[in-house]
Structure formats: C-alpha cells, structure tokens
Enzyme design. Structure first.
Site, PDB file in Angstrom:
ATOM      1  CG  ASP A  10      -0.266  -0.039   2.544  1.00  0.00           C
ATOM      2  OD1 ASP A  10       0.865  -0.554   2.619  1.00  0.00           O
ATOM      3  OD2 ASP A  10      -0.856   0.463   3.524  1.00  0.00           O
ATOM      4  CG  ASP A  14       6.397   1.480   5.533  1.00  0.00           C
ATOM      5  OD1 ASP A  14       5.523   2.113   4.910  1.00  0.00           O
ATOM      6  OD2 ASP A  14       6.124   0.583   6.343  1.00  0.00           O
ATOM      7  CG  ASP A  15       4.082   0.123   1.583  1.00  0.00           C
ATOM      8  OD1 ASP A  15       3.416  -0.905   1.636  1.00  0.00           O
ATOM      9  OD2 ASP A  15       3.898   1.090   2.355  1.00  0.00           O
ATOM     10  CG  ASN A 161       0.983   1.737  13.840  1.00  0.00           C
ATOM     11  OD1 ASN A 161      -0.114   1.165  13.820  1.00  0.00           O
ATOM     12  ND2 ASN A 161       1.869   1.592  12.866  1.00  0.00           N
ATOM     13  CD  GLU A 167       0.347  -2.835  11.548  1.00  0.00           C
ATOM     14  OE1 GLU A 167       0.787  -2.178  10.606  1.00  0.00           O
ATOM     15  OE2 GLU A 167      -0.496  -3.749  11.416  1.00  0.00           O
ATOM     16  CG  ASN A 169      -0.118  -3.051   7.202  1.00  0.00           C
ATOM     17  OD1 ASN A 169      -0.480  -2.017   6.641  1.00  0.00           O
ATOM     18  ND2 ASN A 169       1.110  -3.526   7.108  1.00  0.00           N
ATOM     19  CG  HIS A 246       6.666  -0.180   9.896  1.00  0.00           C
ATOM     20  ND1 HIS A 246       6.857  -0.231  11.242  1.00  0.00           N
ATOM     21  CD2 HIS A 246       6.131   1.051   9.646  1.00  0.00           C
ATOM     22  CE1 HIS A 246       6.447   0.888  11.807  1.00  0.00           C
ATOM     23  NE2 HIS A 246       5.999   1.691  10.851  1.00  0.00           N
ATOM     24  CG  ASP A 247       5.727  -2.063   4.645  1.00  0.00           C
ATOM     25  OD1 ASP A 247       5.315  -2.449   5.761  1.00  0.00           O
ATOM     26  OD2 ASP A 247       5.064  -1.320   3.897  1.00  0.00           O
TER      27      ASP A 247
HETATM   28  O1  RIB Z   1       1.851  -0.055  10.648  1.00  0.00           O
HETATM   29  C1  RIB Z   1       2.829   0.004   9.655  1.00  0.00           C
HETATM   30  C2  RIB Z   1       2.300  -0.503   8.355  1.00  0.00           C
HETATM   31  O2  RIB Z   1       1.147   0.243   7.976  1.00  0.00           O
HETATM   32  C3  RIB Z   1       3.271  -0.378   7.217  1.00  0.00           C
HETATM   33  O3  RIB Z   1       3.079  -1.450   6.335  1.00  0.00           O
HETATM   34  C4  RIB Z   1       2.828   0.921   6.575  1.00  0.00           C
HETATM   35  O4  RIB Z   1       3.236   0.994   5.224  1.00  0.00           O
HETATM   36  C5  RIB Z   1       1.338   0.833   6.704  1.00  0.00           C
HETATM   37  O5  RIB Z   1       0.825   0.019   5.692  1.00  0.00           O
HETATM   38 CA    CA Z   2       2.690  -0.886   3.983  1.00  0.00          CA
END
Ligand code: RIB
Ligand code: CA
Length: 322
Positions: A10, A14-15, A161, A167, A169, A246-247
């Site tokens: 998405d 970070d993706d 978060n 979280e 996702n 993260h990703d």
């Molecule tokens: O919580 C972090 C995740 O949520 C990561 O994958 C960020 O890109 C969002 O998708």
């Molecule tokens: Ca992501």
C-alpha cells in the site's frame, strides 16, 4: 537461484523501500507487486509503486487490487475522519510514473500465480492490509496450501500505532487479517511493530544513502526523511531523528533471516472490540492452548538491516547507465 517473491503493498514510504530492496537485491527476484487500499487510496498506491520502479529503472509488473476492506465499507475509522498521514503524504516525492499498471486485477493475479506450477517457489510478502490475500483465499481456497512461505508486516504485541491496541495493516481490514492468520497457510512469519521499531533508520543514514549517488540511494533517502519528519517530536523513537521502515524489514529478513528473531506463537485478530478492534492477540504464554500458527518476530538487528539497505541501494539495475 534467487528467491522469487510477490510484494503486496500500500505504497507508502516504507513500502517504497521494501519495493526497492526486493527489486535490487541480487538474491531476490521480484515477480510482481500487487497494490491494496491502505496508506492511501489504492489508485495512489498503484501510482506510487510505479513511481518507485521508474525511479530506479526496473520493470516489474504492478497489479491493482482492493479499493476497500473485505467486509466493512471502510476502515474502522474512515481515512477522512482519521486525518491525513504526514508519514506518507499522498504521492511519494518522486517523478510521476511513466509506466502503467497491468490490466489483470491483483486478486486474479495472485490466484493465477499460486495455481501455476511456478507458484510453488514464490514467497508472498504482504506489507499492507490483508484484503487482497484474504479475497484470493476466499475465491480460490486451494492457494492456501500452495503458497510456500508468507512474511507479513503487521500487528503489535507491546506497541500499537493507529490505536493503543492495534497496528495499521491489521486494523485497516481486521476481518481479512483474521482470515489470513488463521487460514493454515504454511511457513508464516509475522513481523509486528515490536520488531520494526528495533530497526530504525536515522537522518545520518539518509545522508549516507544520498552519498551513494545512485537512484535507489536518492529515492530511499527522500522517502525515509519524510518518515522521520512525519514522526517528528510527537512519536519519539529509541534514538533521535530516526524512523522505522517497517515493510523493508520483511524483505531484509528474506535475504538474511538472522536480521530477525522469531518465536513460534499462535496469533489471531480481534474484530469486535470497542477499544481493541484490529489488535493482534499473540499468545506468548499458550493461554488458549492453540498450536503456533506463526513465527512471530519480536526483535531485529537494526545495524544489519541498515547495512543491507546501504549495500543494496549502492547497486544499479543491470544494464542501466551511470
Ligand atoms: O503499521 C505500519 C504498516 O502500515 C506499514 O506497512 C505501513 O506501510 C502501513 O501500511
Ligand atoms: Ca505498507
């Protein structure tokens, strides 16, 4: 032989780093990216994904996926009400895409990929809400047995978060996340916030990425700087001027499993709680008496992670000009 993977993204800052790591690391072959509604609406995720590949000069097919969660009409709190994200913005700070998405939809592509003989060798790495993967499993349940390995970025045991309990996702499509985590899919690794917050990238690392003088080094510095500014003073990290990416940790773990530390636990998702919707319930003490369904990552080696990013982003794709 490089390890083949499909990234379900998405995109998102970070993706973007995960996509570049997967596309450029010599031990990996990124077969395709599939996009899903998440950090931004799915059309923007697709555009951003294409921007990343164009920026670093690689040609990877991009399939657009779900526009909304699997069951719910929207996120538990719709994007408009929740407010914008300074961590991602809408469009990545990269030139508009020149390449185009594929015609086939992501869910159909995932089914075709995993029902084909080649699918037996393709690791699935979902790093956004799990809508596409759950839908593919619903449309063609046989793919559950055929996916050889799955590495999911999602969940949090001690950290949330988007809410104190959840979280993003998993929260964004909790029903889909529950379907996937409890599907029985083999060799499932879960990479929650507990691990990603131990693999921080700093402003100083961004300076070093830029000094590499490569398209990937530049692009990675640009998106990570945005993340660091987005977290700002409101979400202090263990070290100053730093952010989790993260990703990318999921992709790094595929290249070098020693970057993460995992434990076999049962993981499930709360779909109803008033305060806890989207919480990953990670049964660290076997209170439910269920067999582990995932290797859950609770720690990561941040130094190795950053070193891997530096080494990989020093590369240019084969055949590209200086
Ligand atoms: O919580 C972090 C995740 O949520 C990561 O994958 C960020 O890109 C969002 O998708
Ligand atoms: Ca992501």
């Amino acid at each position: 032989m490089p390890t083949k993977l499909i990234l379900d993204v998405d995109t998102g800052t970070d993706d973007a780093v995960a996509l570049m790591l997967a596309a450029l690391h010599p031990d990996l072959e990124l077969v395709a990216a599939t996009t899903v509604n998440g950090n931004v609406p799915v059309e923007l995720c697709t555009e951003n994904t294409l921007r990343v590949f164009d920026a670093i000069g690689v040609n990877v097919p991009v399939y657009e996926g779900a526009r909304r969660p699997m069951v719910r009409p929207d996120f538990p709190v719709p994007r408009e009400a929740a407010g914008g994200s300074g961590i991602h913005g809408e469009y990545l700070d990269l030139p508009p895409a020149r390449s185009a998405k594929q015609r086939e939809r992501a869910v159909d592509f995932l089914i075709d990929a995993y029902m084909s003989p080649e699918g037996a060798d393709i690791v699935l790495v979902p790093v956004g809400p799990l809508t596409n993967v759950a839908l593919a499993m619903a449309v063609e349940p046989r793919i559950v047995e055929r996916i050889p390995r799955t590495i999911i970025m999602g969940g949090g045991h001690e950290i949330g978060n988007v809410t104190p309990a959840a979280e993003f996702n998993i929260w964004a499509d909790p029903e889909a996340a529950k379907v996937v985590l409890t599907s029985g899919v083999r060799n499932l690794t879960l990479v929650p916030l507990d691990a990603t917050h131990k693999a921080l990238v700093t402003l100083d690392d961004c300076r070093r990425l830029r000094e590499l003088g490569t398209p990937a080094g530049d692009a990675a510095a640009t998106v990570v700087e945005r993340r660091i500014a987005g977290y700002g003073a409101t979400q202090p990290m263990a070290i100053p001027d730093a952010a989790p990416v993260h990703d990318a940790l999921c992709v790094a773990a595929l290249v070098d499993p020693s970057i993460i530390t995992t434990h076999p636990f049962h993981a499930d998702v709360e779909t109803n709680g008033e305060l806890t919707v989207g919480r990953t319930v990670i049964d660290t003490h076997r209170r439910r008496g269920m067999e582990p369904n995932a290797d859950v990552t609770l720690d990561a080696d941040g130094e190795r992670f950053v070193r891997l990013l530096m080494e990989t982003f020093a590369r240019r794709p084969p055949g590209s000009a200086e």
